[in-house]
Design a protein around this motif. Structure first.
Motif, PDB file in Angstrom:
ATOM      1  N   MET A   1       1.230 -26.585   1.867  1.00  0.00           N
ATOM      2  CA  MET A   1       2.208 -25.977   1.366  1.00  0.00           C
ATOM      3  C   MET A   1       3.548 -25.906   2.193  1.00  0.00           C
ATOM      4  O   MET A   1       4.178 -25.365   1.697  1.00  0.00           O
ATOM      5  N   MET A   2       3.358 -25.512   3.564  1.00  0.00           N
ATOM      6  CA  MET A   2       4.679 -25.751   4.356  1.00  0.00           C
ATOM      7  C   MET A   2       5.665 -26.656   3.951  1.00  0.00           C
ATOM      8  O   MET A   2       6.728 -26.945   3.434  1.00  0.00           O
TER       9      MET A   2
ATOM     10  N   THR B   1      -1.593 -21.433  11.074  1.00  0.00           N
ATOM     11  CA  THR B   1      -0.399 -22.626  10.414  1.00  0.00           C
ATOM     12  C   THR B   1      -1.001 -23.909  10.502  1.00  0.00           C
ATOM     13  O   THR B   1      -0.703 -24.369  10.132  1.00  0.00           O
ATOM     14  N   LEU B   2      -2.070 -24.118  11.469  1.00  0.00           N
ATOM     15  CA  LEU B   2      -1.659 -25.145  11.684  1.00  0.00           C
ATOM     16  C   LEU B   2      -3.301 -26.001  10.880  1.00  0.00           C
ATOM     17  O   LEU B   2      -3.801 -27.451  10.372  1.00  0.00           O
TER      18      LEU B   2
ATOM     19  N   ARG C   1      10.213 -21.782   3.218  1.00  0.00           N
ATOM     20  CA  ARG C   1      11.073 -20.599   3.642  1.00  0.00           C
ATOM     21  C   ARG C   1      10.472 -19.957   1.745  1.00  0.00           C
ATOM     22  O   ARG C   1      11.910 -19.385   1.708  1.00  0.00           O
ATOM     23  N   PRO C   2       9.838 -19.423   2.130  1.00  0.00           N
ATOM     24  CA  PRO C   2       9.462 -18.533   0.658  1.00  0.00           C
ATOM     25  C   PRO C   2       9.890 -17.709   0.362  1.00  0.00           C
ATOM     26  O   PRO C   2      10.168 -16.383   1.546  1.00  0.00           O
ATOM     27  N   SER C   3       9.995 -17.249  -0.623  1.00  0.00           N
ATOM     28  CA  SER C   3      10.992 -15.456  -0.808  1.00  0.00           C
ATOM     29  C   SER C   3      10.193 -14.347  -0.251  1.00  0.00           C
ATOM     30  O   SER C   3      10.509 -13.184  -0.084  1.00  0.00           O
TER      31      SER C   3
ATOM     32  N   GLY D   1       1.653 -14.226  12.336  1.00  0.00           N
ATOM     33  CA  GLY D   1       2.075 -14.767  13.098  1.00  0.00           C
ATOM     34  C   GLY D   1       2.818 -15.793  11.681  1.00  0.00           C
ATOM     35  O   GLY D   1       3.321 -16.520  11.885  1.00  0.00           O
ATOM     36  N   LEU D   2       1.663 -16.252  10.702  1.00  0.00           N
ATOM     37  CA  LEU D   2       1.748 -17.922  10.086  1.00  0.00           C
ATOM     38  C   LEU D   2       2.962 -17.228   9.233  1.00  0.00           C
ATOM     39  O   LEU D   2       4.173 -17.387   8.839  1.00  0.00           O
TER      40      LEU D   2
END
Length: 284
Positions: free
Chosen positions: A108-109, A100-101, A114-116, A145-146
């Protein structure tokens, strides 16, 4: 800001170097134990020991904003205590969940909320794999976790299958997740590859993002006016991950906002790990 760093001397000094470039940091205090930290604005706890969650809880109870730098912990009971203590103490807590970090992931985030669809493939060269169950477990835990953090919805359905050779060597795992909002994610880990590869692909209705994790290179694909797929490329420096993670933590404190990976995220991840491991045991 004044920042305390707690832990082993060599690792503490390394993290001090990550903090020095930031103008937001005016003083750094190095300590071997959490109880020796004085009045600081933030505390980095560098600890891979089995007691790291107990030490983190102690820091929270002392009123410290803490960044736990370790492999992702999975003790659900302790993580629930930490989550509740964080709320009661009104402090900020961040976990070093590197998927995540990482700079590429953060970009990208920010670009795709919230990608499908999220698909992760990680192939580990068999000569590089340490052949331990714990190492293999954390490969898929990190990716899980990601998926949870990025899609940010309840998990409606889980399928999971794991392969061992002669019940000894973990070789592969496949996890499929369907979320309450209709999004799906799949995680594929394989430890017998001739060459290592780590790829994450995410999609919305408008855009496709492909991340080569080791190089932190992202290809962003969209349709042009002729309805042909074309790609832009972004490259990030993997060596800057730790420095940027520390800065995100400090800015969260400064702005009084949630950290990028909170105690709630860690607690929810541990709950789903238990759910998946129960599912895996059904097929032993």
């Amino acid at each position: 800001m004044k920042v305390g760093i707690v832990g082993d001397a060599k690792r503490v000094v390394a993290w001090e170097k990550h903090l020095r470039p930031h103008q937001i940091v005016r003083e750094v205090e190095l300590c071997p134990h959490i109880t020796e930290v004085g009045k600081v604005d933030a505390c980095l706890l560098v600890d891979e020991s089995d007691q790291n969650l107990d030490i983190l809880l102690q820091g929270i109870q002392l009123g410290l904003n803490c960044f736990l730098i370790s492999r992702q912990p999975t003790n659900t009971q302790k993580l629930e205590k930490i989550y509740r203590a964080t709320k009661e103490a009104g402090v900020h807590v961040q976990f070093s969940h590197w998927p995540t970090l990482a700079p590429a992931t953060q970009w990208m985030m920010d670009r795709m909320d919230r990608p499908s669809f999220l698909s992760i493939t990680r192939e580990i060269g068999y000569s590089q794999f340490l052949n331990t169950e714990d190492e293999f477990r954390h490969f898929w835990i990190d990716e899980l976790g990601l998926c949870m953090k990025w899609i940010d919805s309840g998990i409606h359905h889980i399928e999971a299958k794991q392969i061992h050779l002669e019940d000894k060597q973990p070789v592969a795992i496949h996890i499929f997740l369907r979320f309450d909002n209709g999004s799906t994610a799949d995680i594929n880990i394989y430890t017998g590859a001739s060459e290592s590869k780590h790829l994450r692909i995410v999609s919305s209705r408008q855009e496709l993002l492909e991340c080569n994790v080791p190089t932190q290179t992202v290809r962003a694909g969209r349709l042009n006016s002729a309805n042909k797929l074309y790609f832009d490329r972004q490259t990030f420096d993997p060596a800057k991950s730790a420095e940027k993670a520390a800065l995100m933590f400090l800015k969260s404190i400064q702005m009084n906002q949630e950290t990028p990976y909170t105690s709630y995220d860690a607690y929810q991840l541990s709950n789903q790990i238990e759910r998946i491991e129960k599912r895996l045991k059904q097929f032993i």
